[in-house]
Design an enzyme around this catalytic site. Structure first.
Site, PDB file in Angstrom:
ATOM      1  N   THR A   1      -2.805   6.082 -22.131  1.00  0.00           N
ATOM      2  CA  THR A   1      -2.607   4.736 -21.595  1.00  0.00           C
ATOM      3  C   THR A   1      -1.179   4.317 -21.935  1.00  0.00           C
ATOM      4  OG1 THR A   1      -3.545   3.820 -23.620  1.00  0.00           O
ATOM      5  CG2 THR A   1      -5.019   4.017 -21.726  1.00  0.00           C
TER       6      THR A   1
ATOM      7  N   ASP B   1      -6.021  13.492 -25.202  1.00  0.00           N
ATOM      8  CA  ASP B   1      -5.920  12.077 -24.852  1.00  0.00           C
ATOM      9  C   ASP B   1      -5.128  11.420 -25.981  1.00  0.00           C
ATOM     10  OD1 ASP B   1      -6.302   9.361 -24.620  1.00  0.00           O
ATOM     11  OD2 ASP B   1      -8.423   9.501 -24.104  1.00  0.00           O
TER      12      ASP B   1
ATOM     13  N   LYS C   1      -0.853   0.577 -25.511  1.00  0.00           N
ATOM     14  CA  LYS C   1      -1.183   0.558 -26.951  1.00  0.00           C
ATOM     15  C   LYS C   1       0.124   0.662 -27.738  1.00  0.00           C
ATOM     16  CE  LYS C   1      -5.893   2.245 -26.236  1.00  0.00           C
ATOM     17  NZ  LYS C   1      -6.044   2.808 -24.886  1.00  0.00           N
TER      18      LYS C   1
ATOM     19  N   TYR D   1       0.857  -1.196   0.000  1.00  0.00           N
ATOM     20  CA  TYR D   1       0.000   0.000   0.000  1.00  0.00           C
ATOM     21  C   TYR D   1       0.883   1.233   0.000  1.00  0.00           C
ATOM     22  CZ  TYR D   1      -4.996  -0.572   0.157  1.00  0.00           C
ATOM     23  OH  TYR D   1      -6.286  -0.766  -0.207  1.00  0.00           O
TER      24      TYR D   1
ATOM     25  N   ARG E   1      -0.901  -2.673 -18.995  1.00  0.00           N
ATOM     26  CA  ARG E   1      -2.252  -2.094 -19.133  1.00  0.00           C
ATOM     27  C   ARG E   1      -2.446  -1.060 -18.036  1.00  0.00           C
ATOM     28  NH1 ARG E   1      -6.345  -3.116 -22.046  1.00  0.00           N
ATOM     29  NH2 ARG E   1      -5.112  -4.724 -23.043  1.00  0.00           N
TER      30      ARG E   1
ATOM     31  N   GLU F   1      -0.610   4.818  -0.483  1.00  0.00           N
ATOM     32  CA  GLU F   1      -1.423   6.013  -0.741  1.00  0.00           C
ATOM     33  C   GLU F   1      -0.597   7.266  -0.510  1.00  0.00           C
ATOM     34  OE1 GLU F   1      -5.066   5.824   1.463  1.00  0.00           O
ATOM     35  OE2 GLU F   1      -5.796   4.140   0.268  1.00  0.00           O
TER      36      GLU F   1
HETATM   37  N1  DSN Z   1     -10.998   0.676 -25.838  1.00  0.00           N
HETATM   38  C1  DSN Z   1      -9.816   1.284 -26.380  1.00  0.00           C
HETATM   39  C2  DSN Z   1      -9.674   1.066 -27.829  1.00  0.00           C
HETATM   40  O1  DSN Z   1      -9.839  -0.063 -28.256  1.00  0.00           O
HETATM   41  O2  DSN Z   1      -9.372   1.983 -28.572  1.00  0.00           O
HETATM   42  C3  DSN Z   1      -9.705   2.705 -26.030  1.00  0.00           C
HETATM   43  O3  DSN Z   1      -9.641   2.838 -24.659  1.00  0.00           O
END
Ligand code: DSN
Length: 413
Positions: free
Chosen positions: A223, A197, A226, A51, A232, A53
């Protein structure tokens, strides 16, 4: 026998099946990738037990000296990678990163502009089924019907009309370069903040193969799993002036304890993205997408915006009279995994859709290059123009199996 197998045979059996699925199928989902063994090792570590925080040197728990070092390392690396003034690496996922950005800048009910889902935006950019659309007054913008590209003049007109407090740029299914400088100019005209984003294109931005939003945006969310090829998870970048707002929006406003194992895995991801080989990988992602787009077009498919500048292509299936759902299912039967996707001005529901989205990050990690992309394009076109032809499906399955055998998934033993 693995330890997991000894402890939980049922779950272990499902993991083995997923391993087999990943090895034996071609993954064209534009938002997925295969992360490295080093990332998996950090992510699957005993750090999950801690933990923490708070933030480095300001924790609510004892025993955080190593966690402080891990988070500081991740912060230092991500700021270097994107030349950012301030970063927060605690958001668990993209939706949380976006939520924290909204909490940092907005009050409930404020007016915001975001790209609509069917035009390539993300659910959390104002869709009514998410917290974003429920909590704030989103005005959607989109692409031009003829060009398939963001209509910046229309965005400006909407901004002047609605005077949003925030404009959100960035997309999940948009194959073209996004002009962040223009978005900044529009935001400035109406004294709005700009949030970008960059989740889909973060890897390309990291190496300079897509213009960076960092100098233009007040806040950038992303994120890590990707094009960036990490675990993730997610992170936020912002200007120094917003550091306190962002940090307090993430913790304690939105999340409790950070996932320390995920932060460690993000630190590894940023380290790998800082290496020269990461540029070569991203270049190959782009080259592969271009070959895929060119070949799909040559074989008669209609691509939204006519092609691609990034890692994905969006196919409009309307001219061939096939739904996104049927195309996705037919491709999956032969081992090609894609997602059905709404297209701008779609007349079908988001469950059925009139399009499919194909991306190259995962297959490029696997080692596929231009010849393989041509083969894949041929298979895709053959399958979706001969739905339910068992003979063609059998032949395609064999070719997929052959390709998968030649290119093992690097992170799976
Ligand atoms: N769900 C994702 C995508 O496939 O683009 C985006 O967060």
């Amino acid at each position: 026998m693995s330890y997991l197998q000894q402890v939980d045979t049922e779950l272990s059996r499902i993991l083995e099946m997923e391993k087999k699925r990943q090895r034996q199928t071609i993954n064209l989902i534009a938002s997925e990738n295969y992360t490295s063994k080093a990332v998996l090792e950090a992510h699957g570590s005993f750090l999950t037990d801690k933990y923490a925080e708070g933030y480095p040197r300001h924790r609510h728990y004892g025993g955080c000296e190593n966690v402080d070092a891990i988070e500081s390392l991740a912060l230092e690396r991500v700021k270097k990678l994107f030349r950012a003034e301030h970063a927060n690496v605690q958001p668990h996922a993209g939706a949380q990163a976006n939520m924290a950005a909204y909490f940092a800048l907005l009050d409930y009910g404020d007016t915001v502009m975001g790209m609509q889902l069917a035009h390539g935006g993300h659910m959390t950019h104002g869709d009514k089924i998410t917290f974003s659309g429920k909590s704030f007054h989103f005005i959607p913008y989109g692409v031009n019907r003829e060009t398939g590209r963001i209509d910046y003049d229309a965005v400006e007109r909407l901004a002047l009309e609605h005077k949003p407090k925030l404009i959100v740029a960035g997309a999940s299914a948009y194959p073209r370069i996004i002009d962040f400088e223009r978005f900044r100019a529009i935001a400035d005209k109406v004294r709005a903040k700009l949030m970008v984003d960059m989740a889909h294109i973060a890897g390309l931005i990291a190496v300079g193969l897509h213009p960076t939003p960092v100098p233009y945006a007040d806040i950038v969310t992303s994120t890590t799993h990707k094009t960036l090829r990490g675990p993730r998870s997610a992170f936020i970048l912002c200007k120094k002036e917003l550091a306190h707002e962002i940090d307090s929006a993430v913790f304690p406003e939105m999340q409790g304890g950070p996932l320390v194992h995920a932060i460690a895995a993000k630190a590894v991801c940023f380290h790998q993205a800082l290496q020269p080989s990461f540029y070569e990988y991203q270049k190959a992602v782009l080259d592969n997408a271009l070959v895929l787009a060119t070949e799909l077009k040559r074989l008669g498919l209609n691509l939204l915006s006519g092609g691609t500048d990034n890692h994905l292509v969006l196919v409009d299936l309307t001219p061939i009279g096939v739904t996104g759902k049927d195309a996705q299912e037919a491709l999956e039967r032969v081992g090609i995994v894609v997602n059905r996707n709404s297209i701008p001005f779609d007349t079908r529901s988001t469950w059925v859709t009139s399009g499919i989205r194909l991306g190259t990050p995962a297959v490029t990690t696997r080692g596929f290059r231009q010849e393989e992309m041509k083969t894949i394009a041929g298979l895709v076109v053959n399958i979706i123009t001969h739905l339910d032809d068992k003979g063609i499906e059998a032949q395609a399955r064999e070719e997929v199996s052959h390709l998968c055998g030649r290119f093992p998934v690097p992170s799976i033993e």
